[in-house]
Design a protein around this motif. Structure first.
Motif: not given
Lengths: 169, 197, 193
Positions: B98-99, B101-102, B104-105, C74, C78, C111-112, C114, C117, C121, C125-126
């Motif tokens: 997942i790093f 897609p991450l 992004t942030v 993604i 976000i 928001t940022t 991580c 997000l 995910l 996903e996982v």
């Protein structure tokens, strides 16, 4: 408040939506192909000269037009997270070979379950012998990594049971 | 156009060491040099291209919605690299997890967009982001080198043993989470002692 | 893996988001100098994380999957997180000015973060969690984040008044402290199979 911000943001999203759609179409086949190639590679390590016919996630292994065995890829829960294990069996439901496809075990410790030395022990075993020695079976656990070892054993058992049910062995 | 815009990212304004940004991937994927290289490449791709685009269209972006616009642009570039790596290098895809897609942030990217690309011309933006990417790459490759060597005894890149010798009794702890924090802490202290940061 | 209790224990202790998964490190080092601030940040993150887990799960299941555009996850996630945080900020500012004064500065930082997000995910996903499991995982991960932040802040408050080598002052010693904390959390691993 003017409409410009809304227009710009909407336009940005639309443009990127289309661009990402195009990228997706471009890479879609490649992704499927790469996944299939990886599965094929692992299965070929177990059945070196066979070809594989998929059937709802299980595989028939065919060598020179003759059915020599079956294979499955199963998920198990290890020490550090999920692990994926490939199991190949002969038609009489004894193990031909086992491979660890992916795992997130402790490097240098639990990760040794992916090494040949551990996996070779499974070869030729029947379902009732596939337990750790401490649980009354034939498989030596890796020292200090009993949970990882047991996870592989359980995944193999699951794979064998599913294959037996599926192909009524 | 000045060369300093590039070189400042390497040490003086290194995004990880000095600005303490982008720590998550710096510690998470640095268990192997190979992963660090993959991460450095993906990161550079997203940082450089998203910031170039932002610099190019900066005149059209209204001030009120600039952050959401930046985020959409960055997330889109991340999706592109995510799809390509998934298709062309499944093993790297699995390792980065997942790093990828991450990215992004990752605060470095939004930070450069806000502080630099949205105000400066294309040429300077290219130098700035290239410098920041190189600075980021330098640090994560260094940290992963230290961790992989002490943690596994050698450094293996693309199947080749990279060093002429191996450590006979590696300390597994170095590639576990505590090792990541430890290496980073000691590295920062050393750099502080040398007066770099 | 639908056992909710094991999800909670795993998220708080075994796979602690900060100390074993390395997510949310920026606030972990940035806001851990005072216990009070750490608790506030922890609360804000836990709230946003729970809501974001629920929202993104619904969007993934009922929007992205039916239209077969999972690759847009993604961008979609976000945007959902950013708008949600923005919305919460506006609502709190209008209705609860006191609360806003306490939390206000932490919200934009989220928001940022991580970790948010990351959790959304991981949910879809996982782990491919169900709706309830995702919501529980979001909440528990937030609690795990708060726990790590709280412990770290407690130690850093003490560290500040104790003697330490000049070159280790500030961030370096914080990393060493985090290393020891992570080492302690390693002891939890393997607790739930």
């Amino acid at each position: 408040m003017s409409a410009k911000p809304v227009v710009v943001l909407t336009a940005t999203c639309l443009v990127w939506g289309v661009l990402l759609g195009i990228t997706h179409v471009l890479t879609k086949d490649k992704i499927v192909e790469a996944e299939r190639a990886e599965i094929n590679k692992v299965l070929s390590e177990i059945f070196p000269s066979a070809s594989f016919v998929e059937e709802n996630g299980y595989y028939r292994c065919i060598e020179n037009g003759k059915l020599v065995g079956y294979a499955a890829i199963v998920e198990g829960a290890g020490y550090g997270g999920k692990m994926k294990v490939a199991v190949g069996i002969y038609v009489d439901n004894t193990i031909r070979g086992v491979r660890v496809v992916s795992h997130s075990e402790t490097p240098g410790l639990g990760s040794r379950v992916a090494e040949d030395e551990f996996l070779k022990q499974f070869e030729g075993k029947t379902l009732e012998r596939v337990w750790l020695k401490s649980d009354g079976g034939d498989i030596d656990a890796i020292t200090g990594a009993t949970i990882s070892s047991r996870a592989v054993v359980e995944a193999v058992r699951k794979g064998m049971e599913e294959l037996a049910r599926r192909f009524s062995l | 156009m000045k060369v300093q815009e590039f070189t400042k990212g390497l040490v003086k304004k290194n995004p990880v060491l000095v600005l303490a940004l982008g720590l998550c991937p710096t510690l998470a994927i640095t268990t192997r040099v190979e992963n660090a290289l993959g991460m450095a490449f993906s990161f550079a791709f997203v940082l450089i291209f998203s910031n170039l685009l932002i610099s190019a269209i900066k005149g059209f972006i209204p001030k009120d919605v600039r952050i959401p616009t930046f985020i959409v642009i960055i997330a889109s570039f991340v999706t592109i690299i995510d799809l390509f790596i998934h298709g062309y290098s499944p093993s790297l895809y699995e390792q980065l997890g997942i790093f990828l897609p991450l990215i992004t942030v990752n605060c470095i990217i939004l930070g450069r967009a806000e502080a630099f690309a949205s105000k400066r011309p294309l040429g300077e933006t290219l130098l700035d982001t290239a410098g920041m990417s190189a600075g980021f790459a330098l640090i994560i490759v260094l940290i992963s080198g230290i961790r992989e060597f002490f943690g596994t005894g050698g450094i293996v890149i693309f199947g080749h043993q990279f060093l002429p010798f191996i450590l006979s009794s590696p300390a597994t702890g170095m590639i576990l989470p505590p090792g990541a924090f430890l290496v980073m802490g000691i590295l920062l202290a050393m750099l502080k002692k040398m007066g770099v940061v | 893996m639908e056992n909710l209790l094991s999800i909670v224990i795993a998220a708080v202790f075994i796979n602690n988001i900060v100390l074993t998964k390395f997510l949310g490190l920026c606030p972990f080092f940035g806001v851990s100098t005072r216990v009070r601030n750490a608790l506030m940040m922890g609360l804000a993150v836990t709230f946003v994380m729970s809501c974001a887990s629920i929202l993104t799960w619904l969007i993934y299941e009922y929007l992205l999957i039916p239209f077969e555009i999972e690759y847009m996850r993604i961008v979609a996630f976000i945007l959902v997180i950013a708008s949600f945080v923005q919305l919460v900020e506006i609502v709190i500012r209008k209705t609860l000015p006191d609360l806003y004064r306490a939390f206000g500065i932490y919200l934009p930082l989220i928001t940022t973060n991580c970790a948010i997000l990351g959790v959304t995910l991981i949910n879809v996903e996982v782990e491919s969690y169900s709706f309830v499991a995702s919501a529980v995982n979001g909440l528990a991960t937030g609690l795990g984040f708060s726990l790590a932040l709280f412990m770290m802040a407690g130690m850093r408050e003490r560290l500040e008044i104790s003697e330490q080598p000049v070159s280790f002052r500030g961030l370096p010693i914080a990393f060493i402290t985090a290393s020891l904390l992570a080492l302690a959390f390693q002891g939890f691993s393997g607790m739930v199979e």
